[in-house]
Design a protein around this motif. Structure first.
Motif: not given
Length: 364
Positions: A110-111, A114-115, A119, A122, A244
């Motif tokens: 999920n990071d 988001a990257e 975002l 976070r 985020g």
């Protein structure tokens, strides 16, 4: 380097201890003592993936999804799972799956999403509650510093962005050894009182074995007194999903177009647009319907996930936009994450990103 040594690197990064209970992670096929000739990094392990591993001289496949999810009662090649496993076995190719252990990692699936969405600020969307434990032990004053430091080195005393955290209380302990005892301090058969430090430290659950080993080796007593508690504290660096914020707000239409382009989505299924700007974004790779309420509670303007069913879209309730971008699409960059991590740790054999597209869904 052996397969087991590669596994140790992967499990130090994303411990299988934190995989979901329904999952099947770890070494699924192969001999852990085998020397690695090359590793193919992939999202899924299909028969075509095994063929690619053979052609590229890789005897280890590091896969995000497990090819064996539920129990196999026979291996006759009657379905795609059995055919992939049989081909791997026949060609001495090991298969390791990481799946929800990486889903739950702060710098995991999920990071990466988001990257890609750029975002900021976070946070884990659904923090885990079963991953933090507390160790309490009692040490003679003169040995307290060395025991405490040994526990720190084993991974105890880590809380979020802080290390070497402990709580220490001075007190007086008592003990009386029987005839079979060999007390380091005091005499057997006699009650002895000793000035001691009570040391309390929290630690991530997967470090427990190493921490206890270090406690026993560094503690001066013949019998080490200690207590372990399972804490209910939320772990802000472990759990499902992420939330985020965008650098600047954008319209729902423009944001969805950006998401479609970024994730090469054939289409995006979404709930009714609310004609509100998008600022706060929740994401969860793969099947994420279970986190809709969490996204609403967190104040997300939109929730990016996959595998939403017809009735799941009703749960938006005009509180946020639900967007299903596709299971493969949401997780496709996971193999890049694994490749990047392993490339920094391994130089003794080739690491290869799989070319095989394993997405079973096509778009007209």
């Amino acid at each position: 380097m052996t397969i087991q040594e590669v596994i140790a690197i992967l499990e130090d990064f994303a411990p299988t201890r934190y995989a979901e209970s329904f999952d099947n992670v770890g070494l699924l096929v192969g001999d852990q003592n085998q020397e690695v000739t090359g590793a193919l990094i992939t999202l899924d392990t299909l028969e075509e993936t095994v063929d690619e591993a053979i052609s590229r001289n890789c005897n280890l496949i590091v896969s995000f999804h497990p090819i064996i999810f539920s129990g196999l009662k026979k291996l006759t090649g009657s379905d795609y799972v059995q055919r992939a496993v049989l081909k791997a076995i026949k060609n001495d190719i090991a298969i390791y799956a990481i799946h929800t252990a990486l889903d739950n990692h702060y710098k995991g699936v999920n990071d990466m999403i988001a990257e890609k969405l750029q975002l900021k600020n976070r946070k884990i969307l659904i923090p885990r509650k079963d991953s933090i434990k507390k160790l309490t032990t009692f040490v003679p004053v003169k040995n307290a510093d060395s025991v405490r430091q040994a526990l720190f080195e084993a991974g105890a005393g880590s809380i979020g962005n802080y290390d070497e955290c402990s709580f220490n209380v001075l007190g007086k302990g008592s003990f009386k050894g029987n005839e079979a005892s060999s007390p380091v301090i005091g005499e057997k058969g006699q009650t002895h009182f000793e000035e001691e430090i009570q040391i309390g430290l929290t630690y991530p659950a997967h470090r427990e074995s190493a921490i206890l080993k270090k406690l026993f080796s560094s503690h001066p007593y013949e019998e080490v007194a200690y207590e372990i508690q399972q804490l209910e504290n939320e772990n802000q660096h472990l759990g499902m999903g992420m939330i985020g914020e965008l650098e600047t707000t954008t319209s729902e239409e423009d944001f969805l177009k950006m998401v479609k382009d970024t994730f090469y989505a054939g289409c995006i299924r979404h709930s009714a647009l609310l004609q509100k700007p998008i600022k706060k974004v929740a994401v969860l790779g793969g099947s994420g319907a279970f986190a809709i309420q969490n996204a609403k509670n967190a104040g997300a303007d939109i929730f990016i996930t996959a595998d939403l069913k017809y009735h799941d879209f009703y749960k938006a309730e005009k509180k946020l936009v639900l967007a299903d971008i596709g299971h493969y699409e949401s997780e496709q960059f996971t193999k890049n994450l694994l490749y990047s991590f392993l490339s920094k740790k391994i130089s003794s054999f080739a690491l290869i990103l799989a070319d095989t597209n394993t997405n079973p869904i096509k778009y007209l």
